[in-house]
Motif scaffolding. Sequence first.
Motif, mmCIF file in Angstrom:
data_model
loop_
_atom_site.group_PDB
_atom_site.id
_atom_site.type_symbol
_atom_site.label_atom_id
_atom_site.label_comp_id
_atom_site.label_asym_id
_atom_site.label_seq_id
_atom_site.Cartn_x
_atom_site.Cartn_y
_atom_site.Cartn_z
ATOM 1 N N SER A 1 -7.002 3.732 -6.520
ATOM 2 C CA SER A 1 -7.012 2.371 -5.985
ATOM 3 C C SER A 1 -7.812 1.487 -6.919
ATOM 4 C CB SER A 1 -7.645 2.361 -4.591
ATOM 5 O OG SER A 1 -9.035 2.653 -4.677
ATOM 6 N N ALA B 1 -2.803 2.097 -8.607
ATOM 7 C CA ALA B 1 -2.396 3.488 -8.417
ATOM 8 C C ALA B 1 -1.768 4.062 -9.682
ATOM 9 C CB ALA B 1 -1.412 3.581 -7.248
ATOM 10 N N GLN C 1 -1.769 10.510 1.186
ATOM 11 C CA GLN C 1 -2.222 9.918 -0.078
ATOM 12 C C GLN C 1 -2.905 11.019 -0.895
ATOM 13 O OE1 GLN C 1 -2.299 6.788 -1.559
ATOM 14 N NE2 GLN C 1 -3.459 7.611 -3.261
ATOM 15 N N TRP D 1 -2.147 16.835 -1.099
ATOM 16 C CA TRP D 1 -1.707 15.821 -0.141
ATOM 17 C C TRP D 1 -0.741 16.433 0.870
ATOM 18 C CZ3 TRP D 1 0.136 15.642 -5.256
ATOM 19 C CH2 TRP D 1 1.515 15.763 -5.425
ATOM 20 N N LYS E 1 1.294 4.336 -2.831
ATOM 21 C CA LYS E 1 1.247 5.751 -2.477
ATOM 22 C C LYS E 1 2.462 6.487 -3.030
ATOM 23 C CE LYS E 1 -0.191 6.420 1.617
ATOM 24 N NZ LYS E 1 -0.259 6.494 3.097
ATOM 25 N N GLU F 1 0.825 -1.211 0.000
ATOM 26 C CA GLU F 1 0.000 0.000 0.000
ATOM 27 C C GLU F 1 0.861 1.262 0.000
ATOM 28 O OE1 GLU F 1 -0.314 -2.530 2.052
ATOM 29 O OE2 GLU F 1 -2.196 -3.428 1.336
ATOM 30 N N SER G 1 2.056 7.007 -6.975
ATOM 31 C CA SER G 1 1.136 8.051 -7.423
ATOM 32 C C SER G 1 1.679 9.436 -7.089
ATOM 33 C CB SER G 1 -0.255 7.847 -6.806
ATOM 34 O OG SER G 1 -0.202 7.848 -5.403
ATOM 35 N N ARG G 2 2.247 9.589 -5.895
ATOM 36 C CA ARG G 2 2.832 10.885 -5.522
ATOM 37 C C ARG G 2 3.991 11.256 -6.453
ATOM 38 N NH1 ARG G 2 2.815 12.212 0.597
ATOM 39 N NH2 ARG G 2 5.006 12.684 0.182
#
Length: 228
Positions: free
Chosen positions: A195, A130, A212, A169, A78, A74, A81-82
Amino acid sequence: TGVQTCALPICFPVTIHLNNYLNPLSDGGDGEFIKRLRQLESILKSAKPNNTPKIYVTEIGWPNHVGRGRVEPELAAKFASRFLFSANDVGLSSGIWFYEFSDGGDDQNDKEDNFGILDRNKRSKPIDCAITTTVKLLRDFKLVSSTSTKGVTVQKYKGRTENSLTTIWLNDVSDTTSRSVALSSNGKTKVHLLSCRPPHKELNEVTTITNQPTVIEHEADLNIVTGK
């Protein structure tokens, strides 16, 4: 790392591999990668201001093995995507390749067997969803502005149609808390989920943001007021 001296009129690109899975969260993840990219961008622009080579990230990823350096699936999603959103604000960043498509083996204790976007049986990991969702959005929207103040990053994108996109974020990936945000817009809005869940949900006027990315598509201007 590939290096080109740019002695010719045509300047070849610089290719880099980014890895930091052994670093603590305070000095790892996507934030450190973006810092490295900006430093490299500054060096290249200074060295060749009139013919600056582009930067290609030809390997980036986080292993999900059991042992030192493990990054939870997970958290890897994250980070991915960031990083994809943040890399849009690095002018010379021209291509990104994730390592690797699927897990290379069955040994859960071997990091090299567990870098996959998919597992050994070609089933999606969180990072797959993601990346897929984020890339689809970035194909349809172009970055207009990116700001980072008081520990919060806000990016604004313009779409091919009249719609806009805002991402927000908390910068500190080690901060597992949330912050209240007041959101308002005169047009229709929806929140995209990065997701494997349904693609979007309705926007609440008061919501919370975390480390996130929260991704909001909106027709009219979106007003954002963050809490302390």
